[in-house]
Motif scaffolding. Structure first.
Motif, PDB file in Angstrom:
ATOM      1  N   ILE A 140       0.816  -1.219   0.000  1.00  0.00           N
ATOM      2  CA  ILE A 140       0.000   0.000   0.000  1.00  0.00           C
ATOM      3  C   ILE A 140       0.855   1.277   0.000  1.00  0.00           C
ATOM      4  O   ILE A 140       0.311   2.379  -0.009  1.00  0.00           O
ATOM      5  CB  ILE A 140      -0.976   0.035   1.190  1.00  0.00           C
ATOM      6  N   LYS A 141       2.150   1.135  -0.003  1.00  0.00           N
ATOM      7  CA  LYS A 141       3.028   2.309   0.019  1.00  0.00           C
ATOM      8  C   LYS A 141       2.779   3.265  -1.139  1.00  0.00           C
ATOM      9  O   LYS A 141       2.775   4.489  -0.954  1.00  0.00           O
ATOM     10  CB  LYS A 141       4.497   1.887   0.045  1.00  0.00           C
ATOM     11  N   PRO A 142       2.536   2.771  -2.376  1.00  0.00           N
ATOM     12  CA  PRO A 142       2.349   3.708  -3.498  1.00  0.00           C
ATOM     13  C   PRO A 142       1.186   4.677  -3.300  1.00  0.00           C
ATOM     14  O   PRO A 142       1.201   5.776  -3.850  1.00  0.00           O
ATOM     15  CB  PRO A 142       2.095   2.779  -4.698  1.00  0.00           C
ATOM     16  N   PHE A 143       0.151   4.282  -2.548  1.00  0.00           N
ATOM     17  CA  PHE A 143      -0.991   5.176  -2.332  1.00  0.00           C
ATOM     18  C   PHE A 143      -1.227   5.460  -0.849  1.00  0.00           C
ATOM     19  O   PHE A 143      -2.314   5.869  -0.451  1.00  0.00           O
ATOM     20  CB  PHE A 143      -2.259   4.607  -2.974  1.00  0.00           C
ATOM     21  N   LYS A 144      -0.181   5.275  -0.047  1.00  0.00           N
ATOM     22  CA  LYS A 144      -0.272   5.536   1.399  1.00  0.00           C
ATOM     23  C   LYS A 144      -0.777   6.943   1.697  1.00  0.00           C
ATOM     24  O   LYS A 144      -1.610   7.143   2.586  1.00  0.00           O
ATOM     25  CB  LYS A 144       1.106   5.320   2.022  1.00  0.00           C
ATOM     26  N   ASP A 145      -0.291   7.931   0.940  1.00  0.00           N
ATOM     27  CA  ASP A 145      -0.666   9.319   1.208  1.00  0.00           C
ATOM     28  C   ASP A 145      -2.075   9.650   0.739  1.00  0.00           C
ATOM     29  O   ASP A 145      -2.575  10.758   0.993  1.00  0.00           O
ATOM     30  CB  ASP A 145       0.331  10.271   0.533  1.00  0.00           C
ATOM     31  N   ASN A 146      -2.716   8.724   0.042  1.00  0.00           N
ATOM     32  CA  ASN A 146      -4.087   8.940  -0.426  1.00  0.00           C
ATOM     33  C   ASN A 146      -5.107   8.182   0.419  1.00  0.00           C
ATOM     34  O   ASN A 146      -6.276   8.113   0.040  1.00  0.00           O
ATOM     35  CB  ASN A 146      -4.221   8.508  -1.888  1.00  0.00           C
ATOM     36  N   ILE A 147      -4.660   7.604   1.517  1.00  0.00           N
ATOM     37  CA  ILE A 147      -5.565   6.866   2.408  1.00  0.00           C
ATOM     38  C   ILE A 147      -6.003   7.790   3.538  1.00  0.00           C
ATOM     39  O   ILE A 147      -5.183   8.230   4.349  1.00  0.00           O
ATOM     40  CB  ILE A 147      -4.876   5.608   2.977  1.00  0.00           C
ATOM     41  N   PHE A 148      -7.283   8.093   3.569  1.00  0.00           N
ATOM     42  CA  PHE A 148      -7.847   8.968   4.597  1.00  0.00           C
ATOM     43  C   PHE A 148      -8.954   8.229   5.330  1.00  0.00           C
ATOM     44  O   PHE A 148      -9.837   7.642   4.702  1.00  0.00           O
ATOM     45  CB  PHE A 148      -8.415  10.246   3.962  1.00  0.00           C
ATOM     46  N   LEU A 149      -8.904   8.242   6.638  1.00  0.00           N
ATOM     47  CA  LEU A 149      -9.965   7.664   7.451  1.00  0.00           C
ATOM     48  C   LEU A 149      -9.900   8.270   8.843  1.00  0.00           C
ATOM     49  O   LEU A 149      -8.827   8.662   9.306  1.00  0.00           O
ATOM     50  CB  LEU A 149      -9.848   6.131   7.538  1.00  0.00           C
ATOM     51  N   PRO A 150     -11.049   8.360   9.526  1.00  0.00           N
ATOM     52  CA  PRO A 150     -11.028   8.851  10.908  1.00  0.00           C
ATOM     53  C   PRO A 150     -10.238   7.892  11.789  1.00  0.00           C
ATOM     54  O   PRO A 150     -10.117   6.703  11.487  1.00  0.00           O
ATOM     55  CB  PRO A 150     -12.509   8.865  11.308  1.00  0.00           C
ATOM     56  N   SER A 151      -9.704   8.410  12.865  1.00  0.00           N
ATOM     57  CA  SER A 151      -9.000   7.541  13.808  1.00  0.00           C
ATOM     58  C   SER A 151      -9.993   6.680  14.573  1.00  0.00           C
ATOM     59  O   SER A 151     -10.989   7.201  15.090  1.00  0.00           O
ATOM     60  CB  SER A 151      -8.199   8.376  14.814  1.00  0.00           C
ATOM     61  N   PRO A 152      -9.759   5.366  14.672  1.00  0.00           N
ATOM     62  CA  PRO A 152     -10.580   4.551  15.567  1.00  0.00           C
ATOM     63  C   PRO A 152     -10.450   5.080  17.001  1.00  0.00           C
ATOM     64  O   PRO A 152      -9.445   5.706  17.356  1.00  0.00           O
ATOM     65  CB  PRO A 152      -9.964   3.149  15.446  1.00  0.00           C
TER      66      PRO A 152
END
Length: 290
Positions: A140-152
């Motif tokens: 997932i490194k290539p799109f790591k900076d495009n992963i957005f989610l609220p913190s659990p």
């Protein structure tokens, strides 16, 4: 009891902010007594709300806004749960010589371009080495900076690194006394391996219909990453009040990546009503079995 100045803050816009953490700390000794006397969390939250309303009314001759009071109640609920989860995990570690960690995460925020960190506080838990070519997170490194989610709200991890494990019990003791502490997260940030993370938890007093799907998005992102990385990360819903709609959705919802793969992958692994400390014990037990 703290002074009114510490309980409430008047903003430049003429509104009054409820300082939920200051109020909790002020009442913490009485909260501990009520927990020891096995009062339900709902009863304790109602008592804190009433104390806050009385103090607010005495100072401002009116009751606080319902929305502000509800937000404060949600925060108090999290603080109580943090203390109880910390106590449960501390006892398990003591009795079994395991090294389980439970901790809150700060809110995720979009990082500036070029930052070394991901926007997701969940992803920032993992060592940078885990993203190297020969390791699983490289997928997932290539799109790591495009992963957005609220913190659990919480993460449960079982630590294998002995150097990290020696700090866990003192941090759990600290969290039980001072549940607003993020010292456990700060210490473990950037140090975990993906197999050490076992579960993420969403905690709510209740799930408003218009906000019910926020934790499901959180769950979907974590489950999708877990599938790609071949990790059986669990996701649990915890609430003081669970409606029949909550139970139906949480118990039957399919993970979105399951639709794409034409497989009915479960999105939520367990739904737990939360009224007392004992209600959280099965959740911890389920998480550490993974």
């Amino acid at each position: 009891m703290l002074s009114d100045t510490q309980w409430f803050t008047e903003t430049i816009h003429g509104k009054v902010r409820i300082n939920s953490i200051a109020i909790y700390r002020s009442l913490s000794s009485e909260i501990v007594i009520k927990l020891d006397n096995n009062l339900s969390v709902s009863e304790i939250l109602r008592w804190i709300r009433n104390e806050t309303i009385k103090a607010f009314t005495a100072k401002y001759l009116q009751t606080p806004q319902v929305g502000a009071l509800n937000n404060a109640t949600g925060r108090w609920n999290e603080l109580i749960a943090t203390s109880l989860l910390s106590e449960i995990v501390f006892d398990i570690n003591h009795d079994t010589e395991a090294c389980i960690a439970v901790f809150s995460l700060p809110n995720s925020r979009v990082q500036t371009e070029g930052s070394d960190e991901a926007s997701s506080k969940f992803l920032n838990l993992f060592s940078n080495n885990e993203f190297a070519t020969e390791y699983a997170l490289a997928k997932i490194k290539p799109f790591k900076d495009n992963i957005f989610l609220p913190s659990p709200d919480y993460i449960i991890a079982v630590l294998e690194n002995k150097e990290n494990s020696t700090f866990v019990q003192p941090f759990l003791e600290q969290q039980a006394r001072d549940p607003d502490s993020l010292e456990m997260y700060k210490f473990l940030k950037g140090k975990l391996r993906i197999e050490e993370v076992k579960a993420a938890i969403s905690l709510k007093t209740s799930n408003r219909p218009d906000r019910r799907y926020q934790p499901l998005f959180e769950a979907a992102m974590i489950k999708a990453m877990g599938h790609v990385l071949q990790q059986s990360w669990q996701y649990y819903m915890v609430a003081s009040e669970l409606t029949s709609a909550d139970r139906t959705i949480f118990n039957t919802a399919i993970a979105p990546h399951g639709i794409a793969l034409e497989q009915n992958f479960k999105l939520v692994d367990g739904t737990y009503p939360y009224t007392r400390k004992a209600d959280l014990v099965p959740l911890v037990a389920a998480a550490i079995k993974q």
